[in-house]
Scaffold this active site. Structure first.
Site, PDB file in Angstrom:
ATOM      1  N   ALA A   1       4.218 -51.471   4.915  1.00 11.35           N
ATOM      2  CA  ALA A   1       2.845 -50.968   5.008  1.00 11.35           C
ATOM      3  C   ALA A   1       2.587 -49.958   3.905  1.00 11.35           C
ATOM      4  O   ALA A   1       3.513 -49.346   3.370  1.00 11.35           O
ATOM      5  CB  ALA A   1       2.609 -50.329   6.374  1.00 11.35           C
TER       6      ALA A   1
ATOM      7  N   GLY B   1       6.597 -54.114   7.220  1.00 11.46           N
ATOM      8  CA  GLY B   1       5.593 -55.149   7.392  1.00 11.46           C
ATOM      9  C   GLY B   1       5.841 -56.354   6.504  1.00 11.46           C
ATOM     10  O   GLY B   1       5.452 -57.469   6.841  1.00 11.46           O
TER      11      GLY B   1
ATOM     12  N   GLU C   1       8.254 -58.427   8.362  1.00  9.64           N
ATOM     13  CA  GLU C   1       7.520 -59.030   9.477  1.00  9.64           C
ATOM     14  C   GLU C   1       6.625 -60.171   8.991  1.00  9.64           C
ATOM     15  O   GLU C   1       6.518 -61.207   9.641  1.00  9.64           O
ATOM     16  CB  GLU C   1       6.700 -57.960  10.187  1.00  9.64           C
ATOM     17  CG  GLU C   1       7.566 -56.965  10.949  1.00  9.64           C
ATOM     18  CD  GLU C   1       6.797 -55.761  11.461  1.00  9.64           C
ATOM     19  OE1 GLU C   1       6.927 -55.445  12.641  1.00  9.64           O
ATOM     20  OE2 GLU C   1       6.073 -55.133  10.666  1.00  9.64           O
TER      21      GLU C   1
ATOM     22  N   GLU D   1      11.209 -48.682   9.531  1.00  9.99           N
ATOM     23  CA  GLU D   1      10.205 -47.821  10.168  1.00  9.99           C
ATOM     24  C   GLU D   1      10.823 -46.634  10.886  1.00  9.99           C
ATOM     25  O   GLU D   1      10.202 -45.561  10.984  1.00  9.99           O
ATOM     26  CB  GLU D   1       9.360 -48.645  11.153  1.00  9.99           C
ATOM     27  CG  GLU D   1       8.422 -49.659  10.515  1.00  9.99           C
ATOM     28  CD  GLU D   1       9.049 -51.027  10.320  1.00  9.99           C
ATOM     29  OE1 GLU D   1       8.298 -52.002  10.120  1.00  9.99           O
ATOM     30  OE2 GLU D   1      10.308 -51.134  10.359  1.00  9.99           O
TER      31      GLU D   1
END
Length: 257
Positions: free
Chosen positions: A65, A108, A111, A131
């Site tokens: 992110a 992310g 992911e 994270e």
């Protein structure tokens, strides 16, 4: 015209989407995720698109992110975040999606790669869910998809330490299907996409759905779905064409009917 993506129609049936925020290692902003969701909606609605390849740069598929954007956001309203809708669109994409991963696929980015049906990784690829180092945890399916892909022990280690694994570790764990030289990663992914695009579209869609069912349901339910899908395909024109082409020793021409 998307600002953070490049979209190419490589040939009939195959679409290539490239993340283009190289100055930020393709960090996933709200804008980028929204544009990606919009492009996947276009591909979903296009009957001529039969497979999609998603990639980033040689240095990074996506490095997570966008931390600057994250710091500026009010996390109280996270469930109303427009990015959640974008992730849902990516999750619902039903056509074959192949990720060509070079460099970093973190947070992310990891992911996002795991939303793909097939991951082809360059030798320099690194997969991780860091994270925990920011006092948070994966929030776009990382804990759920990672455990299903690599098993409990490896997933726990990656998520709780935040430490990444390399491409060969990812292949041994079952996260990626192939490892290539970085310069050939996209080429190999496109080759696979072309192969899939040449198959009967209905059979590909139902086969993908059946395989995903195996991850989310019990064996008996999965077998029932498989038998039903097999029966549906037995009544299609593409099934007749496939058998006729085999008997006549020619390449089949599938119409999706």
């Amino acid at each position: 015209m998307p600002l953070t993506l490049a979209v190419e129609l490589i040939e009939p049936g195959v679409r290539l989407i490239t993340l283009q925020r190289p100055q930020a290692l393709n960090a996933l902003t709200t804008e980028l995720l929204g544009e990606l969701a919009a492009e996947l909606n276009i591909a979903q609605a296009d009957p001529d698109t039969r497979a999609v390849v998603l990639t980033g740069s040689r240095k990074a598929f996506a490095a997570g992110a966008d931390i600057k954007e994250m710091a500026e956001r009010n996390l109280v309203g996270i469930l109303d975040d427009p990015r959640q809708a974008s992730w849902q669109t990516i999750t619902r994409f039903s056509k074959p999606l192949i990720a060509a991963v070079n460099g970093f696929a973190l947070g992310g980015g990891c992911e996002l790669a795991m939303h793909a049906d097939i991951i082809i990784a360059g030798e320099d690829a690194r997969f991780g869910q860091p994270e925990i180092n920011l006092g948070i945890m994966p929030g776009a399916g990382g804990t759920q998809r990672l455990l299903r892909a690599v098993g409990k022990s490896m997933a726990m280690q990656m998520v709780l330490t935040g430490e990444p694994i390399d491409a060969r570790q990812a292949q041994r764990a079952g996260l990626v299907s192939e490892v290539t030289q970085p310069e050939f990663t996209v080429e190999r992914a496109l080759h696979i996409a072309r192969s899939i695009a040449a198959k009967a579209p209905l059979a590909v869609r139902l086969a993908k759905e059946a395989l995903l069912k195996a991850m989310d349901t019990d064996l008996a339910s999965g077998l029932r779905f498989e038998r039903h899908a097999f029966t549906v395909l037995a009544g299609t024109r593409d099934r007749d064409e496939g058998i006729a082409a085999f008997q006549e020793k020619r390449s089949p021409t599938y119409t999706g009917q």
